[in-house]
Write an enzyme that holds these catalytic residues in place. Structure first.
Site, PDB file in Angstrom:
ATOM      1  N   HIS A 157       0.807  -1.236   0.000  1.00 20.64           N
ATOM      2  CA  HIS A 157       0.000   0.000   0.000  1.00 20.64           C
ATOM      3  C   HIS A 157       0.834   1.276   0.000  1.00 20.64           C
ATOM      4  CE1 HIS A 157       1.213   0.042   4.138  1.00 20.64           C
ATOM      5  NE2 HIS A 157       0.548   1.148   4.382  1.00 20.64           N
ATOM      6  N   ARG A 158       2.165   1.159   0.156  1.00 23.68           N
ATOM      7  CA  ARG A 158       3.011   2.362   0.115  1.00 23.68           C
ATOM      8  C   ARG A 158       3.634   2.553  -1.264  1.00 23.68           C
ATOM      9  NH1 ARG A 158       7.403   1.720   3.007  1.00 23.68           N
ATOM     10  NH2 ARG A 158       7.771   3.840   3.629  1.00 23.68           N
TER      11      ARG A 158
ATOM     12  N   SER B 258       1.590  -8.309 -15.093  1.00 23.85           N
ATOM     13  CA  SER B 258       2.219  -7.313 -15.972  1.00 23.85           C
ATOM     14  C   SER B 258       2.094  -7.793 -17.419  1.00 23.85           C
ATOM     15  CB  SER B 258       3.687  -7.170 -15.597  1.00 23.85           C
ATOM     16  OG  SER B 258       4.386  -6.544 -16.642  1.00 23.85           O
TER      17      SER B 258
ATOM     18  N   CYS C  19       4.239  -8.071 -19.513  1.00 21.60           N
ATOM     19  CA  CYS C  19       5.403  -8.838 -19.964  1.00 21.60           C
ATOM     20  C   CYS C  19       5.204 -10.340 -19.807  1.00 21.60           C
ATOM     21  CB  CYS C  19       6.665  -8.385 -19.258  1.00 21.60           C
ATOM     22  SG  CYS C  19       6.669  -8.818 -17.529  1.00 21.60           S
TER      23      CYS C  19
ATOM     24  N   TYR D 210      10.930 -12.191 -14.108  1.00 21.64           N
ATOM     25  CA  TYR D 210       9.769 -11.502 -13.532  1.00 21.64           C
ATOM     26  C   TYR D 210       8.486 -12.041 -14.178  1.00 21.64           C
ATOM     27  CZ  TYR D 210       6.940  -7.115 -12.888  1.00 21.64           C
ATOM     28  OH  TYR D 210       5.994  -6.161 -12.608  1.00 21.64           O
TER      29      TYR D 210
HETATM   30  N1  LIG Z   1       5.108   0.141 -12.282  1.00 20.29           N
HETATM   31  C1  LIG Z   1       4.709  -0.420 -13.413  1.00 20.29           C
HETATM   32  O1  LIG Z   1       4.961   0.093 -14.534  1.00 20.29           O
HETATM   33  C2  LIG Z   1       3.948  -1.707 -13.383  1.00 20.29           C
HETATM   34  C3  LIG Z   1       3.632  -2.364 -12.199  1.00 20.29           C
HETATM   35  N2  LIG Z   1       2.943  -3.548 -12.235  1.00 20.29           N
HETATM   36  C4  LIG Z   1       2.611  -4.270 -11.007  1.00 20.29           C
HETATM   37  O2  LIG Z   1       1.913  -3.445 -10.089  1.00 20.29           O
HETATM   38  C5  LIG Z   1       2.237  -3.806  -8.740  1.00 20.29           C
HETATM   39  C6  LIG Z   1       2.716  -2.586  -7.979  1.00 20.29           C
HETATM   40  O3  LIG Z   1       3.841  -1.994  -8.616  1.00 20.29           O
HETATM   41  P1  LIG Z   1       4.402  -0.556  -8.203  1.00 20.29           P
HETATM   42  O4  LIG Z   1       3.439   0.102  -7.308  1.00 20.29           O
HETATM   43  O5  LIG Z   1       4.842   0.097  -9.443  1.00 20.29           O
HETATM   44  O6  LIG Z   1       5.707  -0.945  -7.383  1.00 20.29           O
HETATM   45  P2  LIG Z   1       6.403  -0.173  -6.168  1.00 20.29           P
HETATM   46  O7  LIG Z   1       7.818  -0.605  -6.178  1.00 20.29           O
HETATM   47  O8  LIG Z   1       6.095   1.271  -6.210  1.00 20.29           O
HETATM   48  O9  LIG Z   1       5.667  -0.787  -4.889  1.00 20.29           O
HETATM   49  C7  LIG Z   1       5.817  -2.121  -4.543  1.00 20.29           C
HETATM   50  C8  LIG Z   1       5.404  -2.298  -3.107  1.00 20.29           C
HETATM   51  O10 LIG Z   1       5.631  -3.665  -2.759  1.00 20.29           O
HETATM   52  C9  LIG Z   1       6.042  -3.712  -1.423  1.00 20.29           C
HETATM   53  N3  LIG Z   1       6.943  -4.844  -1.211  1.00 20.29           N
HETATM   54  C10 LIG Z   1       7.991  -5.233  -1.975  1.00 20.29           C
HETATM   55  N4  LIG Z   1       8.617  -6.288  -1.404  1.00 20.29           N
HETATM   56  C11 LIG Z   1       7.959  -6.545  -0.241  1.00 20.29           C
HETATM   57  C12 LIG Z   1       8.123  -7.485   0.798  1.00 20.29           C
HETATM   58  N5  LIG Z   1       9.108  -8.395   0.756  1.00 20.29           N
HETATM   59  N6  LIG Z   1       7.263  -7.446   1.839  1.00 20.29           N
HETATM   60  C13 LIG Z   1       6.282  -6.529   1.891  1.00 20.29           C
HETATM   61  N7  LIG Z   1       6.049  -5.627   0.933  1.00 20.29           N
HETATM   62  C14 LIG Z   1       6.893  -5.622  -0.121  1.00 20.29           C
HETATM   63  C15 LIG Z   1       6.797  -2.422  -1.133  1.00 20.29           C
HETATM   64  O11 LIG Z   1       6.571  -2.101   0.220  1.00 20.29           O
HETATM   65  P3  LIG Z   1       7.418  -1.001   1.066  1.00 20.29           P
HETATM   66  O12 LIG Z   1       7.228   0.296   0.333  1.00 20.29           O
HETATM   67  O13 LIG Z   1       6.781  -0.997   2.409  1.00 20.29           O
HETATM   68  O14 LIG Z   1       8.837  -1.470   1.060  1.00 20.29           O
HETATM   69  C16 LIG Z   1       6.168  -1.445  -2.113  1.00 20.29           C
HETATM   70  O15 LIG Z   1       5.292  -0.568  -1.470  1.00 20.29           O
HETATM   71  C17 LIG Z   1       3.287  -4.917  -8.854  1.00 20.29           C
HETATM   72  O16 LIG Z   1       2.661  -6.167  -8.761  1.00 20.29           O
HETATM   73  C18 LIG Z   1       3.839  -4.735 -10.247  1.00 20.29           C
HETATM   74  O17 LIG Z   1       4.351  -5.936 -10.738  1.00 20.29           O
HETATM   75  C19 LIG Z   1       2.547  -4.101 -13.431  1.00 20.29           C
HETATM   76  C20 LIG Z   1       2.823  -3.503 -14.604  1.00 20.29           C
HETATM   77  C21 LIG Z   1       3.551  -2.259 -14.693  1.00 20.29           C
HETATM   78  C1  LIG Z   2       6.473  -2.563 -16.945  1.00 19.43           C
HETATM   79  C2  LIG Z   2       7.536  -3.381 -17.601  1.00 19.43           C
HETATM   80  O1  LIG Z   2       8.788  -2.751 -17.456  1.00 19.43           O
HETATM   81  C3  LIG Z   2       9.926  -3.417 -17.989  1.00 19.43           C
HETATM   82  O2  LIG Z   2       9.883  -3.560 -19.357  1.00 19.43           O
HETATM   83  P1  LIG Z   2      10.149  -2.382 -20.340  1.00 19.43           P
HETATM   84  O3  LIG Z   2       8.863  -1.847 -20.817  1.00 19.43           O
HETATM   85  O4  LIG Z   2      11.090  -2.833 -21.392  1.00 19.43           O
HETATM   86  O5  LIG Z   2      10.900  -1.353 -19.362  1.00 19.43           O
HETATM   87  P2  LIG Z   2      11.373   0.127 -19.311  1.00 19.43           P
HETATM   88  O6  LIG Z   2      10.268   1.033 -18.975  1.00 19.43           O
HETATM   89  O7  LIG Z   2      12.538   0.134 -18.388  1.00 19.43           O
HETATM   90  O8  LIG Z   2      11.940   0.461 -20.781  1.00 19.43           O
HETATM   91  C4  LIG Z   2      11.137   0.666 -21.890  1.00 19.43           C
HETATM   92  C5  LIG Z   2      11.961   1.050 -23.094  1.00 19.43           C
HETATM   93  O9  LIG Z   2      12.498   2.370 -22.870  1.00 19.43           O
HETATM   94  C6  LIG Z   2      13.884   2.372 -23.191  1.00 19.43           C
HETATM   95  N1  LIG Z   2      14.566   3.460 -22.455  1.00 19.43           N
HETATM   96  C7  LIG Z   2      15.134   4.548 -23.030  1.00 19.43           C
HETATM   97  N2  LIG Z   2      15.724   5.306 -22.101  1.00 19.43           N
HETATM   98  C8  LIG Z   2      15.488   4.704 -20.897  1.00 19.43           C
HETATM   99  C9  LIG Z   2      15.850   5.055 -19.563  1.00 19.43           C
HETATM  100  O10 LIG Z   2      16.500   6.065 -19.306  1.00 19.43           O
HETATM  101  N3  LIG Z   2      15.417   4.210 -18.584  1.00 19.43           N
HETATM  102  C10 LIG Z   2      14.687   3.090 -18.859  1.00 19.43           C
HETATM  103  N4  LIG Z   2      14.270   2.313 -17.823  1.00 19.43           N
HETATM  104  N5  LIG Z   2      14.351   2.731 -20.125  1.00 19.43           N
HETATM  105  C11 LIG Z   2      14.752   3.535 -21.136  1.00 19.43           C
HETATM  106  C12 LIG Z   2      14.333   0.964 -22.855  1.00 19.43           C
HETATM  107  O11 LIG Z   2      15.573   0.641 -23.469  1.00 19.43           O
HETATM  108  C13 LIG Z   2      13.152   0.149 -23.387  1.00 19.43           C
HETATM  109  O12 LIG Z   2      13.275   0.001 -24.787  1.00 19.43           O
HETATM  110  C14 LIG Z   2      10.094  -4.780 -17.492  1.00 19.43           C
HETATM  111  O13 LIG Z   2      10.779  -4.703 -16.340  1.00 19.43           O
HETATM  112  C15 LIG Z   2       8.824  -5.564 -17.398  1.00 19.43           C
HETATM  113  O14 LIG Z   2       9.004  -6.533 -16.466  1.00 19.43           O
HETATM  114  C16 LIG Z   2       7.585  -4.778 -17.132  1.00 19.43           C
HETATM  115  O15 LIG Z   2       6.605  -5.291 -16.643  1.00 19.43           O
END
Ligand SMILES: NC(=O)C1=CN([C@@H]2O[C@H](COP(=O)(O)OP(=O)(O)OC[C@H]3O[C@@H](n4cnc5c(N)ncnc54)[C@H](OP(=O)(O)O)[C@@H]3O)[C@@H](O)[C@H]2O)C=CC1
Ligand SMILES: C[C@H]1O[C@H](OP(=O)(O)OP(=O)(O)OC[C@H]2O[C@@H](n3cnc4c(=O)[nH]c(N)nc43)[C@H](O)[C@@H]2O)[C@@H](O)[C@@H](O)C1=O
Length: 316
Positions: free
Chosen positions: A12-13, A108, A110, A137
Site C-alpha cells: 500500500h506504500r 504485468s 510482460c 519476472y
Molecule cells: N510500475 C509499473 O509500470 C507496473 C507495475 N505492475 C505491477 O503493479 C504492482 C505494484 O507496482 P508498483 O506500485 O509500481 O511498485 P512499487 O515498487 O512502487 O511498490 C511495490 C510495493 O511492494 C512492497 N513490497 C515489496 N517487497 C515486499 C516485501 N518483501 N514485503 C512486503 N512488501 C513488499 C513495497 O513495500 P514497502 O514500500 O513498504 O517497502 C512497495 O510498497 C506490482 O505487482 C507490479 O508488478 C505491473 C505492470 C507495470
Molecule cells: C512494466 C515493464 O517494465 C519493464 O519492461 P520495459 O517496458 O522494457 O521497461 P522500461 O520502462 O525500463 O523500458 C522501456 C523502453 O524504454 C527504453 N529506455 C530509453 N531510455 C530509458 C531510460 O533512461 N530508462 C529506462 N528504464 N528505459 C529507457 C528501454 O531501453 C526500453 O526500450 C520490465 O521490467 C517488465 O518486467 C515490465 O513489466
C-alpha cells in the site's frame, strides 16, 4: 461491495498500492489495512500466515512486488523471480487458508510472449517464448496468474488477475538505474534543462513501442474489479494505444521544456519490440481508461517538481 468490508492492500506504500488506497478511501471504504515491508516481510511465510490469522481480511489486493525497469530486471534475475514468487505465493496461499473471498492479483503485460500477435490478447499466454530481459519476472507473474486460476477452478472463489501495461504517475520510482522509462525521462530531461540544456542520454534505439497507463486509471480498474464479479480469471488493463520510445522522449522533452540533444545509447537493451494490450475484455466488462498520455505526463511532472526532495529511489 459493502463499504466496511475489510480490504488488505499488500504494497500500500508503492505507486500502485497507494493509488488504490486513495481511490478506495475517496469512494467511502472505511476498513482498509496496510503494512510496510518493514512491518511485515511478505517473503516470510510464517509471518504472513500469522498476520492473516489475526487480521482475517475479507478481500486482498496484491500490489506488493519486486518491481523495476528493463535494466534492473536484466541485472537481478534471481530477485525478480524468487522474491515475486515468495510474496505472491505467501499471499495467495494464506488467503485461501483464511477463506478470503476475493483476491486481485496484479501481473504485468510482460507475461505475454515476445513475438505474440499485437494487440496482445489474454489467450496468447504461454503460446511461445518470453522476452529475455524480463523472463524471470514474467515467469513469477505467470505462476501468480495460474495460482489464482487454479483456486478459481478448484474452489470456485473469486480470485482474479489484472495485467497492467506500463504504469506511471505520482509516487513512481525515479532512480535512474532501477526505474521504468517514463520517470527516468522526466528526471533526465529536467536535470539536463537545469544544466544549461545539456544532452540527454537515453537507452536502446528508441524504436520499441510501449503503452502507458496512468496509475490513477489503474487504481480505478482495481476498484471496478473489486465491485464487479468477473466471469473470467485474466483481464488486460491498458489504454489500447502505444507510441515509440522516441515519440515518448519528444513528448516529455516538450513538456519539461528541455532544448538540447538526445543521444541513444545502443549498449543498453531495447527489450520487447512492442507490447500493446488488447483491452476489449475490460471494455466489454464496462471499464476504460480516462487520462490521456500528455495530460498524465504533465501532472506527473508537476508532482515530480513538488516532491523533488522526497522522490523515491529504489535500490536493489
Ligand atoms: N510500475 C509499473 O509500470 C507496473 C507495475 N505492475 C505491477 O503493479 C504492482 C505494484 O507496482 P508498483 O506500485 O509500481 O511498485 P512499487 O515498487 O512502487 O511498490 C511495490 C510495493 O511492494 C512492497 N513490497 C515489496 N517487497 C515486499 C516485501 N518483501 N514485503 C512486503 N512488501 C513488499 C513495497 O513495500 P514497502 O514500500 O513498504 O517497502 C512497495 O510498497 C506490482 O505487482 C507490479 O508488478 C505491473 C505492470 C507495470
Ligand atoms: C512494466 C515493464 O517494465 C519493464 O519492461 P520495459 O517496458 O522494457 O521497461 P522500461 O520502462 O525500463 O523500458 C522501456 C523502453 O524504454 C527504453 N529506455 C530509453 N531510455 C530509458 C531510460 O533512461 N530508462 C529506462 N528504464 N528505459 C529507457 C528501454 O531501453 C526500453 O526500450 C520490465 O521490467 C517488465 O518486467 C515490465 O513489466
Amino acid at each position: 461491495m459493502n463499504k466496511s468490508t475489510k480490504i488488505y492492500i499488500a504494497g500500500h506504500r508503492g505507486m500502485v498500492g497507494s493509488a488504490i488506497w486513495r481511490a478506495l478511501e475517496s469512494k467511502g471504504y472505511t476498513n482498509l489495512l496496510g503494512k510496510s515491508s518493514k512491518e511485515l516481510d511478505l517473503k516470510n511465510q510464517n509471518k504472513v500466515n500469522e498476520f492473516f490469522d489475526s487480521e482475517k481480511p475479507d478481500v486482498v489486493i496484491d500490489a506488493a512486488a519486486r518491481v523495476g525497469g528493463i535494466l534492473a530486471n536484466n541485472d537481478y534475475p534471481y530477485q525478480f523471480l524468487m522474491e515475486n514468487m515468495q510474496i505472491q505465493n505467501n499471499l495467495i496461499d494464506a488467503s485461501l487458508k483464511a477463506d478470503v473471498q476475493k483476491f486481485i492479483f496484479l501481473g504485468s503485460s510482460c507475461i505475454y510472449p515476445k513475438f505474440a500477435p499485437q494487440p496482445l490478447k489474454e489467450d496468447c499466454l504461454l503460446t511461445s517464448s518470453l522476452e529475455p530481459t524480463n523472463e524471470w519476472y514474467a515467469l513469477a507473474k505467470i505462476t501468480g496468474v495460474k495460482a489464482c486460476e487454479a483456486i478459481r477452478k478448484q474452489f470456485g472463489k473469486d480470485y482474479i488477475s489484472l495485467m497492467p501495461t506500463n504504469l506511471y504517475g505520482s509516487f513512481d520510482n525515479f532512480d535512474l538505474n532501477t526505474s521504468h522509462v517514463l520517470p527516468a525521462m522526466i528526471r533526465k530531461f529536467h536535470e539536463a534543462k537545469n544544466n544549461g540544456n545539456s544532452p540527454v542520454t537515453l537507452w536502446g534505439s528508441g524504436t520499441p513501442m510501449r503503452e502507458f497507463l496512468h496509475v490513477e486509471d489503474m487504481a480505478e480498474a482495481v476498484v471496478f474489479a473489486l465491485e464487479n464479479e468477473f466471469k473470467d480469471n485474466l483481464y488486460n488493463v491498458g489504454t489500447g494505444v502505444d507510441l515509440t520510445i522516441k515519440e515518448l522522449a519528444e513528448l516529455i522533452q516538450k513538456i519539461v521544456g528541455h532544448q538540447g540533444d538526445i543521444i541513444w545509447d545502443s549498449s543498453k537493451p531495447d527489450g520487447t519490440p512492442r507490447k500493446l494490450m488488447d483491452v476489449s475484455k475490460m471494455t466489454q466488462a464496462g471499464w476504460k481508461a480516462k487520462i490521456g498520455l500528455e495530460e498524465g505526463i504533465q501532472s506527473t511532472y508537476q508532482w515530480f517538481l513538488d516532491n523533488q526532495d522526497s522522490i523515491k529511489e529504489v535500490k536493489i
